[in-house]
Design a protein around this motif. Structure first.
Motif, PDB file in Angstrom:
ATOM      1  N   VAL A 141      -5.592  -2.451  14.583  1.00  0.00           N
ATOM      2  CA  VAL A 141      -6.602  -3.027  13.695  1.00  0.00           C
ATOM      3  C   VAL A 141      -5.946  -4.107  12.846  1.00  0.00           C
ATOM      4  CG1 VAL A 141      -8.052  -2.539  11.687  1.00  0.00           C
ATOM      5  CG2 VAL A 141      -8.010  -0.939  13.604  1.00  0.00           C
ATOM      6  N   GLU A 142      -6.622  -5.221  12.695  1.00  0.00           N
ATOM      7  CA  GLU A 142      -6.134  -6.261  11.779  1.00  0.00           C
ATOM      8  C   GLU A 142      -6.482  -5.802  10.369  1.00  0.00           C
ATOM      9  OE1 GLU A 142      -7.721 -10.510  11.409  1.00  0.00           O
ATOM     10  OE2 GLU A 142      -6.046 -10.731  12.827  1.00  0.00           O
ATOM     11  N   ALA A 143      -5.568  -5.035   9.793  1.00  0.00           N
ATOM     12  CA  ALA A 143      -5.864  -4.292   8.569  1.00  0.00           C
ATOM     13  C   ALA A 143      -5.925  -5.172   7.331  1.00  0.00           C
ATOM     14  CB  ALA A 143      -4.829  -3.189   8.378  1.00  0.00           C
ATOM     15  N   LYS A 144      -6.968  -4.945   6.570  1.00  0.00           N
ATOM     16  CA  LYS A 144      -7.127  -5.521   5.232  1.00  0.00           C
ATOM     17  C   LYS A 144      -7.478  -4.327   4.351  1.00  0.00           C
ATOM     18  CE  LYS A 144      -8.851  -9.912   7.107  1.00  0.00           C
ATOM     19  NZ  LYS A 144      -8.571  -9.587   8.517  1.00  0.00           N
ATOM     20  N   GLY A 145      -6.487  -3.850   3.591  1.00  0.00           N
ATOM     21  CA  GLY A 145      -6.665  -2.540   3.004  1.00  0.00           C
ATOM     22  C   GLY A 145      -6.373  -2.396   1.531  1.00  0.00           C
ATOM     23  N   LEU A 146      -6.827  -1.263   0.995  1.00  0.00           N
ATOM     24  CA  LEU A 146      -6.630  -0.909  -0.405  1.00  0.00           C
ATOM     25  C   LEU A 146      -5.898   0.425  -0.487  1.00  0.00           C
ATOM     26  CD1 LEU A 146     -10.252  -1.648  -1.748  1.00  0.00           C
ATOM     27  CD2 LEU A 146      -8.310  -3.236  -1.630  1.00  0.00           C
ATOM     28  N   PHE A 147      -5.038   0.557  -1.483  1.00  0.00           N
ATOM     29  CA  PHE A 147      -4.326   1.808  -1.718  1.00  0.00           C
ATOM     30  C   PHE A 147      -5.235   2.793  -2.451  1.00  0.00           C
ATOM     31  CE2 PHE A 147      -1.821   4.183  -4.979  1.00  0.00           C
ATOM     32  CZ  PHE A 147      -1.310   5.149  -4.110  1.00  0.00           C
ATOM     33  N   VAL A 148      -5.180   4.068  -2.011  1.00  0.00           N
ATOM     34  CA  VAL A 148      -6.006   5.116  -2.600  1.00  0.00           C
ATOM     35  C   VAL A 148      -5.133   6.346  -2.864  1.00  0.00           C
ATOM     36  CG1 VAL A 148      -8.048   6.575  -2.322  1.00  0.00           C
ATOM     37  CG2 VAL A 148      -8.015   4.286  -1.304  1.00  0.00           C
ATOM     38  N   THR A 149      -5.141   6.834  -4.087  1.00  0.00           N
ATOM     39  CA  THR A 149      -4.394   8.049  -4.413  1.00  0.00           C
ATOM     40  C   THR A 149      -5.130   9.273  -3.883  1.00  0.00           C
ATOM     41  OG1 THR A 149      -5.529   8.381  -6.514  1.00  0.00           O
ATOM     42  CG2 THR A 149      -3.550   7.004  -6.551  1.00  0.00           C
ATOM     43  N   GLY A 150      -4.426  10.408  -3.871  1.00  0.00           N
ATOM     44  CA  GLY A 150      -5.067  11.655  -3.469  1.00  0.00           C
ATOM     45  C   GLY A 150      -6.190  12.052  -4.407  1.00  0.00           C
ATOM     46  N   ILE A 207       3.794  -8.194  10.829  1.00  0.00           N
ATOM     47  CA  ILE A 207       4.102  -8.308   9.393  1.00  0.00           C
ATOM     48  C   ILE A 207       2.791  -8.119   8.623  1.00  0.00           C
ATOM     49  CG2 ILE A 207       4.935  -9.801   7.545  1.00  0.00           C
ATOM     50  CD1 ILE A 207       6.605 -11.256   9.705  1.00  0.00           C
ATOM     51  N   ARG A 208       2.777  -7.120   7.764  1.00  0.00           N
ATOM     52  CA  ARG A 208       1.576  -6.836   6.976  1.00  0.00           C
ATOM     53  C   ARG A 208       2.005  -6.616   5.520  1.00  0.00           C
ATOM     54  NH1 ARG A 208      -0.376  -1.378   8.196  1.00  0.00           N
ATOM     55  NH2 ARG A 208      -1.520  -2.046  10.039  1.00  0.00           N
ATOM     56  N   PRO A 209       1.932  -7.643   4.683  1.00  0.00           N
ATOM     57  CA  PRO A 209       2.479  -7.528   3.325  1.00  0.00           C
ATOM     58  C   PRO A 209       1.617  -6.686   2.386  1.00  0.00           C
ATOM     59  CG  PRO A 209       1.388  -9.634   3.593  1.00  0.00           C
ATOM     60  CD  PRO A 209       1.375  -8.987   4.950  1.00  0.00           C
ATOM     61  N   TRP A 210       2.291  -6.014   1.474  1.00  0.00           N
ATOM     62  CA  TRP A 210       1.644  -5.465   0.290  1.00  0.00           C
ATOM     63  C   TRP A 210       1.557  -6.594  -0.722  1.00  0.00           C
ATOM     64  CZ3 TRP A 210      -0.808  -1.048  -0.778  1.00  0.00           C
ATOM     65  CH2 TRP A 210      -0.568   0.087   0.005  1.00  0.00           C
ATOM     66  N   ILE A 211       0.378  -6.801  -1.303  1.00  0.00           N
ATOM     67  CA  ILE A 211       0.216  -7.866  -2.288  1.00  0.00           C
ATOM     68  C   ILE A 211      -0.196  -7.277  -3.632  1.00  0.00           C
ATOM     69  CG2 ILE A 211      -0.333  -9.546  -0.507  1.00  0.00           C
ATOM     70  CD1 ILE A 211      -3.259  -9.404  -1.392  1.00  0.00           C
ATOM     71  N   GLN A 212      -0.063  -8.078  -4.653  1.00  0.00           N
ATOM     72  CA  GLN A 212      -0.287  -7.617  -6.027  1.00  0.00           C
ATOM     73  C   GLN A 212      -1.761  -7.629  -6.397  1.00  0.00           C
ATOM     74  OE1 GLN A 212       2.568  -9.059  -8.864  1.00  0.00           O
ATOM     75  NE2 GLN A 212       1.096  -9.121 -10.547  1.00  0.00           N
ATOM     76  N   VAL A 260      -5.485 -12.909  -6.338  1.00  0.00           N
ATOM     77  CA  VAL A 260      -5.389 -12.057  -5.144  1.00  0.00           C
ATOM     78  C   VAL A 260      -5.640 -12.893  -3.890  1.00  0.00           C
ATOM     79  CG1 VAL A 260      -6.407 -10.092  -3.918  1.00  0.00           C
ATOM     80  CG2 VAL A 260      -6.040  -9.960  -6.392  1.00  0.00           C
ATOM     81  N   ARG A 261      -6.670 -13.735  -3.920  1.00  0.00           N
ATOM     82  CA  ARG A 261      -6.996 -14.554  -2.748  1.00  0.00           C
ATOM     83  C   ARG A 261      -5.896 -15.577  -2.464  1.00  0.00           C
ATOM     84  NH1 ARG A 261     -10.205 -12.025   0.523  1.00  0.00           N
ATOM     85  NH2 ARG A 261      -9.768 -13.791   1.853  1.00  0.00           N
ATOM     86  N   GLU A 262      -5.219 -16.074  -3.503  1.00  0.00           N
ATOM     87  CA  GLU A 262      -4.137 -17.031  -3.261  1.00  0.00           C
ATOM     88  C   GLU A 262      -3.015 -16.380  -2.446  1.00  0.00           C
ATOM     89  OE1 GLU A 262      -2.873 -18.562  -7.013  1.00  0.00           O
ATOM     90  OE2 GLU A 262      -4.593 -19.923  -7.197  1.00  0.00           O
ATOM     91  N   GLN A 263      -2.761 -15.114  -2.693  1.00  0.00           N
ATOM     92  CA  GLN A 263      -1.749 -14.396  -1.911  1.00  0.00           C
ATOM     93  C   GLN A 263      -2.212 -14.241  -0.457  1.00  0.00           C
ATOM     94  OE1 GLN A 263       0.111 -10.916  -4.282  1.00  0.00           O
ATOM     95  NE2 GLN A 263      -1.817 -11.344  -5.348  1.00  0.00           N
ATOM     96  N   ILE A 264      -3.479 -13.902  -0.291  1.00  0.00           N
ATOM     97  CA  ILE A 264      -4.043 -13.746   1.053  1.00  0.00           C
ATOM     98  C   ILE A 264      -4.017 -15.076   1.794  1.00  0.00           C
ATOM     99  CG2 ILE A 264      -6.155 -13.190   2.332  1.00  0.00           C
ATOM    100  CD1 ILE A 264      -6.812 -11.225  -0.012  1.00  0.00           C
ATOM    101  N   LEU A 265      -4.349 -16.153   1.080  1.00  0.00           N
ATOM    102  CA  LEU A 265      -4.345 -17.503   1.668  1.00  0.00           C
ATOM    103  C   LEU A 265      -2.960 -17.893   2.157  1.00  0.00           C
ATOM    104  CD1 LEU A 265      -5.687 -20.234   2.253  1.00  0.00           C
ATOM    105  CD2 LEU A 265      -5.222 -20.881  -0.131  1.00  0.00           C
ATOM    106  N   GLU A 324      -3.238  -9.950   7.988  1.00  0.00           N
ATOM    107  CA  GLU A 324      -3.301  -8.594   7.462  1.00  0.00           C
ATOM    108  C   GLU A 324      -2.697  -8.526   6.063  1.00  0.00           C
ATOM    109  OE1 GLU A 324      -2.497  -5.354  10.050  1.00  0.00           O
ATOM    110  OE2 GLU A 324      -2.522  -6.587  11.853  1.00  0.00           O
ATOM    111  N   TYR A 325      -3.202  -7.608   5.267  1.00  0.00           N
ATOM    112  CA  TYR A 325      -2.642  -7.394   3.931  1.00  0.00           C
ATOM    113  C   TYR A 325      -3.073  -6.026   3.413  1.00  0.00           C
ATOM    114  CZ  TYR A 325      -7.363  -8.603   2.322  1.00  0.00           C
ATOM    115  OH  TYR A 325      -8.727  -8.630   2.130  1.00  0.00           O
ATOM    116  N   LEU A 326      -2.293  -5.506   2.472  1.00  0.00           N
ATOM    117  CA  LEU A 326      -2.630  -4.280   1.749  1.00  0.00           C
ATOM    118  C   LEU A 326      -2.512  -4.593   0.261  1.00  0.00           C
ATOM    119  CD1 LEU A 326      -0.506  -1.774   3.867  1.00  0.00           C
ATOM    120  CD2 LEU A 326      -2.961  -2.231   4.104  1.00  0.00           C
TER     121      LEU A 326
END
Length: 599
Positions: free
Chosen positions: A101-110, A410-415, A433-438, A447-449
Motif C-alpha cells: 500500500v502506498e501508505a499515508k498514515g497517522l500514529f495512534v496510541t493504544g 523509503i517512507r519518512p516519519w514527518i512532523q 505538514v504539506r510542505e514536508q509531504i511536497l 508515502e509518509y507517516l
C-alpha cells in the motif's frame, strides 16, 4: 455488516478439525469468514487445485486429514522448540499475499485505538473535514457542536474517510514495553506485559479498519523496554560494576545482542499478524543514545566483539527469516541523522542505513525538523524549514538506498506537532505538514507517516495543496539526464572524484555500481586504498547522453604513485568515463588507471 458465506459439510469438518488440533480461538477475519490457525504445508496452492479436480470427495477428505495430522505434528514440534515464545502459524486455508500500500498514515496510541467508535460519529467528522476543506462555513457551524463531543479515534477515522489518509500505525507494544491488547504468548504473561490492556477486542478493531479500507501497521517498540528489562534483568544492558544500567530518565533497556530478547519481540510480531496487522514496524530498533557516557561503564552479554550496528543488522535479518511464512511487511524506524552518518558514527546507536535496509521492506527515517540542530542542511533553525529539511534528508536517503541490490521503500516519519521547546520554533499548521509531504513528492516519495504523540490531527493537512497538482516528479521530468535527486552525469563524476581526492571513501562507495564493488564497506575501503593512487588534479568537461540511463563524461586528470622509490604518473587530457543510472542514481564505472614512470 458482511454476511457469512454458505459452508459445506466438508468445510465444517475442515474447520472443526483444525480448531481441535491447534487449540486456537475461531474469530471473524476481515472478509467476514472464519479464521482457524493452520499452516501452509502441502505445496503450491495451484498444484493442489489442479490435483483436486481429479480427486473424489473421499480422497479430498483423506488428503485433508493427512494435512491436519502433519500440522498437528508440526505445531507440537514448534511448541517444544519455542516454549514460552510459541505462536501458531498461519491457518492452512489462509492464502493471503503480502499487501503493498502506498501508505499515508497517522500514529495512534493504544489508548486512542481502544476507544469506542460510533460509525455515525465517524461520518460526522468526515463531513466536517470536507466542510473545512471547501470552506463551507454554514456546514462547519452546523456540525461543530457535535464534533466537539467526538473522541480522537472517531476523528482519525473520519479523516481517513475524507482525505488521502489510508493507514494507521498502532502501538502494539508501547514505549513502556506494555501490550496494548491482551497477548496469549506465555512469555508476555510471565513478564506482566499484559497489565495495561487498552484495546479490548483487537480482532474487532481490525474488522473496523478493514471496513474503512485502512491499512493497519503494528508498532513494536523493540529494545527500549523497561518492563521486560525490569522483570528479566539478566537480559538488560548491564553495568560493569554490577546491576542493570538505566538511562538519564531511569529507564532500563534490553540488550540488543541478546537472542532471547529478539525472540520475544518476534513472537509479539507473529501474534500481531495473526490478529490482522499487515505490517510490522520495529521502533527503537537501536541502542540508547548518549553512548559516550555509558559505553565505558556498561557491558552487553553476547556481544562477542561485534559492533552495535551488526547487532541491529543481525536482528533484522533474523526477524525477516522468522516472519517470512507469516506473509507480512517489515518496516524499520530509524533516526533521521542516519541518512547522513556513516557506519553508525558518531551516534554509536547501532543504526547504519545499508545494513538495516537490506532486510526491511520499508525504511522509515524520522525526519522531524525540530530534532536537527543549528547548521543542519544550512539552516540556523531547521524547525523553521520543513520543506528544506525533508528535501535534504530524503536526497541522502535515496542515494544510500540506491547502493542496495533490492532497495526497500523509503517512507519518512514527518512532523505533525509544534516543537515549542525549540528556540526559534514555528507553529506546525497544515501548511508546514504539506510542505514536508511536497518535498517527498518532488523526489518521487509519495508515502509518509505523521507523528503526533497526542494523536491530535488537523484534517486540512491531508488534503493536497493546489500547488501539488503541478509537482514534477522524477518520472515526469523532461530532462532525462538527471537522476532521482536532480544530478547530471558530470556533477556526479565531480562528486566522485572530489571524494577520491579527499579520501571520502563512503561517497565513492555510494557512487560505484553494485556489481563493481563488494557489499562490505571495510573491504571496499581497503580495495581503494590498495590502488595506492593519489589524484592530483582533474577537470570534468562535457558529457554525452547515450540514453537516459547511460552517459559518457569527458575529463582530464592526473594521478601519481610510487613504485620502488620511482614516481609514476597517469595523465590524460581527453579521457572518457562511463556512467550509468542504477536504482535511479548515476554511478561511475571507473576505468583501470595505469601510471607510467615519469621521464
Amino acid at each position: 455488516m458482511r454476511k457469512y458465506p454458505v459452508v459445506s459439510t466438508l468445510m465444517v469438518l475442515i474447520l472443526v478439525l483444525s480448531l481441535l488440533i491447534t487449540g486456537c480461538q475461531i474469530s471473524k477475519n476481515p472478509s467476514g469468514g472464519k479464521v482457524v490457525q493452520a499452516d501452509t504445508i502441502g505445496g503450491d496452492n495451484n498444484e493442489q487445485k489442479e490435483d483436486n479436480k481429479e480427486m473424489s470427495e473421499e480422497e479430498k477428505k483423506a488428503e485433508l486429514e493427512k494435512k491436519v495430522e502433519e500440522r498437528k505434528a508440526l505445531e507440537e514440534q514448534r511448541k517444544e522448540e519455542l516454549g514460552d515464545f510459541y505462536v501458531p502459524l498461519l491457518p492452512l486455508d489462509d492464502d493471503r499475499e503480502i499487501e503493498k500500500v502506498e501508505a499515508k498514515g497517522l500514529f495512534v496510541t493504544g489508548n486512542v485505538a481502544g476507544m469506542t467508535v460510533d460509525k455515525a460519529n465517524v461520518e460526522i467528522y468526515s463531513e466536517y473535514a470536507k466542510a473545512l476543506h471547501t470552506k463551507n462555513n454554514e456546514k462547519i457551524k452546523e456540525l461543530k457542536p457535535q464534533v466537539d463531543k467526538l473522541n480522537k479515534f472517531e476523528k482519525i477515522l473520519g479523516i481517513a474517510v475524507a482525505t488521502e489518509i489510508n493507514t494507521v500505525v498502532i502501538d502494539v507494544k508501547d514505549d513502556d514495553g506494555l501490550m496494548t491488547y491482551k497477548s496469549d504468548i506465555a512469555i508476555v504473561d510471565q513478564v506482566e506485559a499484559n497489565k495495561n490492556v487498552r484495546i479490548k477486542d483487537v480482532k474487532a478493531l481490525m474488522e473496523l479498519l478493514e471496513e474503512y479500507d485502512i491499512y493497519p501497521i503494528a508498532r513494536i517498540v523493540t529494545f527500549k523496554d523497561k518492563n521486560f528489562a525490569s522483570h528479566r534483568t539478566d537480559h538488560a544492558i548491564q553495568l560493569k560494576s554490577g546491576g542493570v544500567w538505566r538511562d538519564n530518565k531511569g529507564v532500563a533497556w534490553v540488550n540488543p545482542y541478546d537472542k532471547f530478547v529478539w525472540n520475544y519481540d518476534i513472537a509479539i510480531a507473529k501474534e500481531a499478524v495473526l490478529n490482522g496487522f499487515k505490517e510490522i514496524q520495529f521502533d527503537y530498533i537501536r541502542f540508547p543514545d548518549n553512548a559516550k557516557k555509558y559505553n565505558p561503564i556498561t557491558e552487553f552479554p553476547g556481544r562477542d566483539g561485534r559492533a552495535k550496528d551488526e547487532a541491529v543488522e543481525d536482528f533484522l535479518e533474523y526477524a525477516k527469516q522468522e516472519l517470512e511464512s507469516y506473509k507480512v511487511n517489515i518496516a524499520a524506524d530509524v533516526f533521521g541523522v542516519i541518512t547522513k552518518s556513516w557506519d553508525d558514527k558518531p551516534e554509536d546507536i547501532g543504526q547504519t542505513w545499508r545494513k538495516m535496509a537490506k532486510s526491511a521492506d520499508y525504511m522509515c527515517p524520522m525526519i522531524y525538523p525540530s530534532h536537527y540542530g543549528a547548521g543542519w542542511y544550512g539552516y540556523a533553525v531547521p524547525d523553521k524549514e520543513p520543506y528544506g529539511v525533508l528535501a535534504g534528508a530524503l536526497k541522502e536517503a535515496i542515494e544510500r538506498n540506491a547502493s542496495l541490490e533490492n532497495p526497500p521503500v523509503i517512507r519518512p516519519w514527518i512532523q505533525g506537532f509544534t516543537a515549542s521547546w525549540v528556540k526559534g520554533y514555528i507553529n506546525y499548521t497544515p501548511k508546514e505538514v504539506r510542505e514536508q509531504i511536497l518535498a517527498g513528492k518532488e523526489l518521487g516519495i509519495n508515502e509518509y507517516l505523521v507523528w503526533n504523540a497526542g494523536n491530535t490531527y488537523d484534517p486540512l493537512a491531508y488534503f493536497p495543496m493546489e500547488a501539488e497538482n503541478n509537482v514534477i516528479t522524477p518520472d515526469k521530468r523532461q530532462d532525462k539526464e538527471k537522476d532521482l535527486i536532480g544530478r547530471t552525469p558530470d556533477s556526479v563524476l565531480k562528486d566522485y572524484l572530489n571524494a577520491e581526492k579527499n579520501k571520502v571513501y563512503s561517497k565513492m562507495y555510494l557512487l560505484t555500481p553494485i556489481k563493481d564493488r563488494v557489499f562490505n564497506y571495510e573491504e571496499f575501503e581497503t580495495s581503494v586504498e590498495s590502488l595506492d593512487l593519489k589524484l592530483i588534479k582533474f577537470e570534468v568537461k562535457e558529457y554525452v547522453l547515450m540514453d537516459e540511463n547511460n552517459a559518457e563524461v569527458k575529463l582530464s586528470y592526473e594521478y601519481s604513485t610510487k613504485l620502488e622509490e620511482k614516481e609514476l604518473k597517469a595523465i590524460s587530457e581527453e579521457a572518457s568515463w562511463k556512467l550509468k543510472k542504477e536504482n535511479g542514481i548515476w554511478k561511475v564505472t571507473r576505468p583501470e588507471i595505469k601510471p607510467i614512470e615519469v621521464q
